[in-house]
Motif scaffolding. Sequence first.
Motif, PDB file in Angstrom:
ATOM      1  N   LEU A 142     -82.229 -16.457  29.055  1.00 34.78           N
ATOM      2  CA  LEU A 142     -82.873 -17.675  28.576  1.00 34.78           C
ATOM      3  C   LEU A 142     -81.993 -18.926  28.633  1.00 34.78           C
ATOM      4  O   LEU A 142     -82.463 -19.968  29.107  1.00 34.78           O
TER       5      LEU A 142
ATOM      6  N   CYS B  83     -83.176 -22.223  30.752  1.00 34.53           N
ATOM      7  CA  CYS B  83     -83.299 -23.551  30.137  1.00 34.53           C
ATOM      8  C   CYS B  83     -82.426 -24.575  30.860  1.00 34.53           C
ATOM      9  O   CYS B  83     -82.869 -25.694  31.138  1.00 34.53           O
TER      10      CYS B  83
ATOM     11  N   ARG C 193     -86.192 -23.843  24.865  1.00 37.17           N
ATOM     12  CA  ARG C 193     -86.572 -22.450  24.630  1.00 37.17           C
ATOM     13  C   ARG C 193     -88.066 -22.342  24.300  1.00 37.17           C
ATOM     14  O   ARG C 193     -88.780 -21.529  24.886  1.00 37.17           O
TER      15      ARG C 193
END
Length: 101
Positions: free
Chosen positions: A45, A49, A56
Amino acid sequence: MVSTLACLPQYPGLTAVHEDCPMSEVASGSPNSVAADAPIQFLRLPTVCARTGLSRSQVYRLEAEGRFPRRVKLALSTSAWVESEIQRWSAERIAASRGGE
């Protein structure tokens, strides 16, 4: 020996050249195929991003709406995104923002 990778059901045509080496995957014409010499790369993640400029919560919201690539479950509490799918999504966003040039 070539075997189908049942652990990745979203890639039905994905096979492994060597059973012992899941990173030696090649595809047989699926829309999510990768080159025979390019292993699948997973992005966690924070990297997703950073590469997309999304937060997120934006990543999860767009994914839930079907407007962002889906995560791949790697382990019980570990998920990641396929790098090529994130790159394709980014390229589509660029094309859409420039009127499909």
